[in-house]
Each structure stands twice: as structure tokens, then as C-alpha cells.
Design a protein around this motif. Structure first.
Motif, mmCIF file in Angstrom:
data_model
loop_
_atom_site.group_PDB
_atom_site.id
_atom_site.type_symbol
_atom_site.label_atom_id
_atom_site.label_comp_id
_atom_site.label_asym_id
_atom_site.label_seq_id
_atom_site.Cartn_x
_atom_site.Cartn_y
_atom_site.Cartn_z
ATOM 1 N N SER A 1 -36.329 -93.282 -18.586
ATOM 2 C CA SER A 1 -36.358 -94.350 -17.216
ATOM 3 C C SER A 1 -35.216 -95.296 -17.213
ATOM 4 O O SER A 1 -34.562 -95.516 -16.067
ATOM 5 C CB SER A 1 -37.769 -94.963 -16.796
ATOM 6 O OG SER A 1 -37.751 -96.179 -17.687
ATOM 7 N N ILE A 2 -34.779 -95.571 -18.468
ATOM 8 C CA ILE A 2 -33.450 -96.557 -18.437
ATOM 9 C C ILE A 2 -32.279 -95.681 -18.916
ATOM 10 O O ILE A 2 -31.329 -95.839 -18.199
ATOM 11 C CB ILE A 2 -33.672 -97.328 -19.917
ATOM 12 C CG1 ILE A 2 -35.174 -98.175 -19.724
ATOM 13 C CG2 ILE A 2 -32.740 -98.330 -20.137
ATOM 14 C CD1 ILE A 2 -35.222 -99.423 -18.904
ATOM 15 N N LYS A 3 -32.537 -94.674 -19.616
ATOM 16 C CA LYS A 3 -31.118 -93.727 -19.857
ATOM 17 C C LYS A 3 -31.742 -92.193 -20.018
ATOM 18 O O LYS A 3 -32.163 -92.050 -21.199
ATOM 19 C CB LYS A 3 -30.678 -94.274 -21.170
ATOM 20 C CG LYS A 3 -29.590 -93.945 -21.545
ATOM 21 C CD LYS A 3 -28.480 -94.508 -22.833
ATOM 22 C CE LYS A 3 -27.570 -93.691 -23.564
ATOM 23 N NZ LYS A 3 -27.987 -92.467 -24.097
ATOM 24 N N PRO A 4 -31.550 -91.393 -18.973
ATOM 25 C CA PRO A 4 -32.145 -90.390 -19.115
ATOM 26 C C PRO A 4 -31.841 -89.318 -20.044
ATOM 27 O O PRO A 4 -32.402 -88.419 -20.445
ATOM 28 C CB PRO A 4 -31.918 -89.739 -17.637
ATOM 29 C CG PRO A 4 -31.432 -90.914 -16.804
ATOM 30 C CD PRO A 4 -31.111 -91.905 -17.671
ATOM 31 N N ASP A 5 -30.590 -89.524 -20.439
ATOM 32 C CA ASP A 5 -30.149 -88.521 -21.612
ATOM 33 C C ASP A 5 -30.598 -88.999 -23.069
ATOM 34 O O ASP A 5 -29.925 -88.458 -24.010
ATOM 35 C CB ASP A 5 -28.530 -88.207 -21.411
ATOM 36 C CG ASP A 5 -27.713 -89.501 -21.743
ATOM 37 O OD1 ASP A 5 -28.608 -90.540 -21.726
ATOM 38 O OD2 ASP A 5 -26.665 -89.374 -21.735
ATOM 39 N N THR A 6 -31.322 -89.962 -23.027
ATOM 40 C CA THR A 6 -31.725 -90.345 -24.490
ATOM 41 C C THR A 6 -32.449 -89.111 -25.054
ATOM 42 O O THR A 6 -33.484 -88.910 -24.661
ATOM 43 C CB THR A 6 -32.585 -91.507 -24.539
ATOM 44 O OG1 THR A 6 -32.319 -92.578 -23.628
ATOM 45 C CG2 THR A 6 -32.935 -92.345 -25.894
ATOM 46 N N LYS A 7 -31.960 -88.758 -26.298
ATOM 47 C CA LYS A 7 -32.668 -87.825 -27.171
ATOM 48 C C LYS A 7 -33.811 -88.393 -27.818
ATOM 49 O O LYS A 7 -33.587 -89.446 -28.409
ATOM 50 C CB LYS A 7 -31.590 -86.981 -28.057
ATOM 51 C CG LYS A 7 -30.752 -86.409 -27.250
ATOM 52 C CD LYS A 7 -29.802 -85.510 -28.095
ATOM 53 C CE LYS A 7 -28.540 -85.059 -27.318
ATOM 54 N NZ LYS A 7 -27.158 -85.697 -27.670
ATOM 55 N N LEU A 8 -34.764 -87.568 -28.384
ATOM 56 C CA LEU A 8 -36.031 -88.126 -28.980
ATOM 57 C C LEU A 8 -36.136 -87.379 -30.374
ATOM 58 O O LEU A 8 -36.156 -85.915 -30.221
ATOM 59 C CB LEU A 8 -37.200 -88.018 -28.344
ATOM 60 C CG LEU A 8 -37.232 -89.124 -26.987
ATOM 61 C CD1 LEU A 8 -38.160 -88.798 -26.020
ATOM 62 C CD2 LEU A 8 -37.012 -90.380 -27.330
ATOM 63 N N ASN A 9 -36.157 -88.016 -31.490
ATOM 64 C CA ASN A 9 -36.625 -87.519 -32.531
ATOM 65 C C ASN A 9 -37.891 -88.110 -33.237
ATOM 66 O O ASN A 9 -38.031 -89.089 -32.975
ATOM 67 C CB ASN A 9 -35.413 -87.501 -33.657
ATOM 68 C CG ASN A 9 -35.529 -86.983 -35.034
ATOM 69 O OD1 ASN A 9 -35.879 -85.732 -35.065
ATOM 70 N ND2 ASN A 9 -35.387 -87.671 -36.082
ATOM 71 N N LEU A 10 -38.481 -87.039 -33.609
ATOM 72 C CA LEU A 10 -39.897 -87.695 -34.283
ATOM 73 C C LEU A 10 -40.140 -87.405 -35.696
ATOM 74 O O LEU A 10 -39.971 -86.086 -36.321
ATOM 75 C CB LEU A 10 -41.196 -87.136 -33.659
ATOM 76 C CG LEU A 10 -42.409 -87.639 -33.837
ATOM 77 C CD1 LEU A 10 -43.432 -87.633 -32.754
ATOM 78 C CD2 LEU A 10 -43.241 -86.838 -34.803
ATOM 79 N N HIS A 11 -40.433 -88.316 -36.605
ATOM 80 C CA HIS A 11 -40.503 -88.323 -37.895
ATOM 81 C C HIS A 11 -42.031 -87.788 -38.307
ATOM 82 O O HIS A 11 -43.087 -88.514 -37.823
ATOM 83 C CB HIS A 11 -40.330 -89.525 -38.719
ATOM 84 C CG HIS A 11 -39.026 -90.081 -38.662
ATOM 85 N ND1 HIS A 11 -38.486 -91.054 -39.453
ATOM 86 C CD2 HIS A 11 -37.901 -90.031 -37.525
ATOM 87 C CE1 HIS A 11 -37.176 -91.418 -39.064
ATOM 88 N NE2 HIS A 11 -36.949 -90.847 -37.589
ATOM 89 N N ALA A 12 -41.947 -86.547 -38.920
ATOM 90 C CA ALA A 12 -43.445 -86.150 -38.914
ATOM 91 C C ALA A 12 -43.697 -86.051 -40.607
ATOM 92 O O ALA A 12 -43.004 -85.965 -41.355
ATOM 93 C CB ALA A 12 -43.367 -84.475 -38.663
#
Ligand SMILES: [Zn+2]
Length: 359
Positions: free
Chosen positions: A230-241
Motif C-alpha cells: 500500500s506504501i510502495k506497490p513494487d516492493t518485493k518480498l522474500n521469506l526466510h524459511a
């Protein structure tokens, strides 16, 4: 007629193939996790450019360094902010009621690992607000969501670890009461203690309880994803598993960490298992077996992260052993490779040779 056009067709086809291979190659991640810059931002970025490192997963301290951010951007290096969620010693110091609890009522603490309860609405809201602040202020290319699970000191869980010794958390009264409210069970505070309620739930509704614990993690990720986009739509997300295959330790990936990887993989751009071979007494081949296992579970965006230097052990981790891990991590179709950490790689010229061939 066909013969006349065949060479042209072959040329067009091979050119198309080359272009598509090239673009795939360009988007492949070669990343480093970095918590404290061992050198100036200028020298660090210059070395990353030389090694072909195109993505950095950095601490808040580094992300706040304006010179670092400017230089990374100028070099086309994506910067992800490492964002711990339920590991938060400062918050626990300020408010001890936030502690996650194991099933025996103890605080969720092992060595440096200290966990906040994942069902506390006030804490979850503060995490979301913090992520929004960070994204609006620092405008990172991505958020690398860390400690997004229930409590366990997995770094100490080797191949022969007894699954019965793994902790069962969070079993605090807030989680228990949240579950009872959600399911509408008739277990009032007046009639039953938290221990009695937990016993009843685990005896009679263990599957529902399990799903509830998973949802606490999954919904935290979706809340964070929604907030930062909602702040920066192109923010990519990575998740540490946590680096556990589906059947390891009696299925503890689902029952202990409660990371529902197939669900989580739909919410983020990358699922990045921490394949720290030397620390965990695992072979190089284990890295690929983990990647393949995740893919079999339906995770199609695996981004393995491998160990570079020594941690928890003093025996040598040789450049040859590291090189085998690099090869293993890239054996299957993956989204790239992340190295933990730059601090370790920066001082090891021999290990740098292993990644020079990747760019
Ligand atoms: Zn709890």
C-alpha cells in the motif's frame, strides 16, 4: 521452398532462444546477506560489482546509510531490508507480557533466541506499522521477512536430533483464548486454567489447533504484504524459511515452525531456506534435496541461501566444501543464490572464486 527458408528459420529461432536465455540470466539473483559493512559503502559496492552480486539483504543500520543506498541504486543492486518479526529482545525487555510460551509454560527462549507471542494483536499492529515506516522512509527494493514462525532454535537441530525434544509454542493464554474464541468452544476462564484448556485442545482438537497456529504466521505475512504494497506497490518480498524438508523431524516444518510453505509461497516473491550446511552437519547434496523437497510441496519460487563462514562450530569449512554447496544449490531450477554472509565472504578470497563463475 522449405529448404531455402530453413537457415533463416534456424537463425531466428536461435536468436530468440539466446535472447530469452539472456533475460533469464539477468534476473537470476546472486545475493548476500549483510548485517554490518566490513568496509566503506564505496569499496563494498565496487567489490559486489566485480563479483556480480546484484542483490543485498541488509540490516536496518545498513539500509539507513544514505551513501550505501545511493551507490547500490546507481549500480543496479537491489536492496532488501531484513525484517525480523517475532524475534524481538527489545520488545520483550520493555513488556514481559509479550513472551511466547512453550507448552510447559516456560518463556520461549533458547540462548539468544527470544520469541514474542504471534497472536498479540498490539504487537502485530506495531510490526506492520514499523514495516510501513521503513518502506516509506527507506524505499527498499524489497522486504526480507525473517523470524516469521513459531519458536525453535533450529540452528542447533542436527540430522540426528530427537523430534520429541523440539519445543511446542506458542501455548500462551492469549493464543489459547484466541483459539477458543475463533472456534466458539465452551471453555470459560472461570472453569478451566490455561493448562487444562491446552490439554483439552491438544487431546481433542489437535488438527484445528495446528491450523490456527499456522494461520498466525500466514496472516502475519499477508498483513505485512498488504501494508508495504500500500506504501510502495513494487516492493518485493522474500521469506526466510527454516531448512526442514516436509518429513524431517516428524513433519516439524508444519507442526513446530508452522510455516505453511505452499501458502506462504503464494504471498511472497521468494521463499529462501537457510541451507546452512556446516552449522547443521549436513552435506552439500542436502541443499539440493531441500530445494527439490520444497518444490515438491508446491513452492516454485525457492531461493536457497547457503553458509559461507564458521558458525557454532570451530572445525574448518573448506573452500572445496563451500564450492560443492554452491553447485548443489544451483543444481535444480532455482531463482538464484544467496550467501550468508558478506562479512564472511569479504575476507575469504578462495570462496569468492566459487561465485566468480556465476555472473
Ligand atoms: Zn501466544
Amino acid at each position: 521452398m522449405m529448404n531455402r527458408f530453413l537457415p533463416i528459420l534456424i537463425f531466428v529461432f536461435s536468436t530468440l532462444c539466446l535472447c530469452s536465455c539472456d533475460s533469464t540470466h539477468q534476473t537470476e539473483i546472486l545475493g548476500v546477506k549483510c548485517y554490518e559493512l566490513p568496509d566503506s559503502p564505496e569499496n563494498t559496492i565496487a567489490r559486489w560489482n566485480n563479483l556480480g552480486i546484484n542483490t543485498a539483504y541488509v540490516s536496518e543500520d545498513i539500509a539507513e546509510n544514505l551513501e550505501f543506498r545511493k551507490l547500490a541504486k546507481a549500480s543496479g543492486i537491489d536492496v532488501y531490508l531484513i525484517f525480523p518479526v517475532f524475534y524481538n529482545p527489545e520488545a520483550l525487555k520493555a513488556d514481559s507480557s509479550l513472551w511466547a510460551r512453550t507448552s510447559d509454560g516456560e518463556r520461549a527462549k533458547a540462548d539468544w533466541v527470544e520469541f514474542v507471542c504471534p497472536s498479540r494483536k498490539d504487537y502485530r499492529a506495531s510490526v506492520v506499522e514499523h514495516a510501513k515506516d521503513m518502506v516509506s522512509t527507506l524505499k527498499p527494493d524489497g522486504l526480507s521477512i525473517d523470524f516469521i514462525r513459531h519458536f525453535v532454535f533450529w540452528e542447533m537441530v542436527g540430522p540426528n536430533f530427537d523430534p520429541n525434544r523440539l519445543p511446542d509454542a506458542c501455548c500462551c493464554s492469549n493464543c489459547i483464548d484466541g483459539f477458543i474464541t475463533e472456534t466458539g468452544m465452551a471453555l470459560s476462564n472461570e472453569m478451566y486454567s490455561s493448562e487444562e484448556k491446552l490439554w483439552f485442545i491438544q487431546e481433542n482438537h489437535s488438527q484445528q489447533w495446528q491450523k490456527y497456529k499456522e494461520r498466525l504466521i500466514t496472516t502475519m505475512v499477508s498483513d505485512l504484504a498488504q501494508a508495504v504494497k500500500s506504501i510502495k506497490p513494487d516492493t518485493k518480498l522474500n521469506l526466510h524459511a527454516v531448512p526442514w524438508r516436509a518429513d524431517d523431524y516428524n513433519g516439524a516444518s508444519r507442526t513446530v515452525t508452522c510455516q505453511n510453505l505452499p501458502e506462504l509461497s503464494k504471498m511472497v516473491d521468494y521463499i529462501s531456506p537457510m541451507c546452512y550446511t556446516h552449522m547443521l552437519y549436513r552435506s552439500a547434496e542436502w541443499v539440493d534435496s531441500l530445494v527439490v523437497d520444497f518444490q515438491k510441496q508446491g513452492v516454485d519460487n525457492v531461493l536457497p541461501c547457503i553458509q559461507v563462514g564458521l558458525s557454532y562450530r570451530s572445525e574448518e569449512f573448506t573452500p572445496e566444501a563451500f564450492d560443492a554447496c554452491v553447485t548443489s544449490a544451483r543444481k535444480s531450477q532455482v531463482n538464484g543464490l544467496v550467501l550468508w554472509s558478506w562479512e564472511m565472504l569479504a575476507k575469504d578470497l578462495k570462496k569468492q572464486k566459487s561465485i566468480e563463475g556465476i555472473k
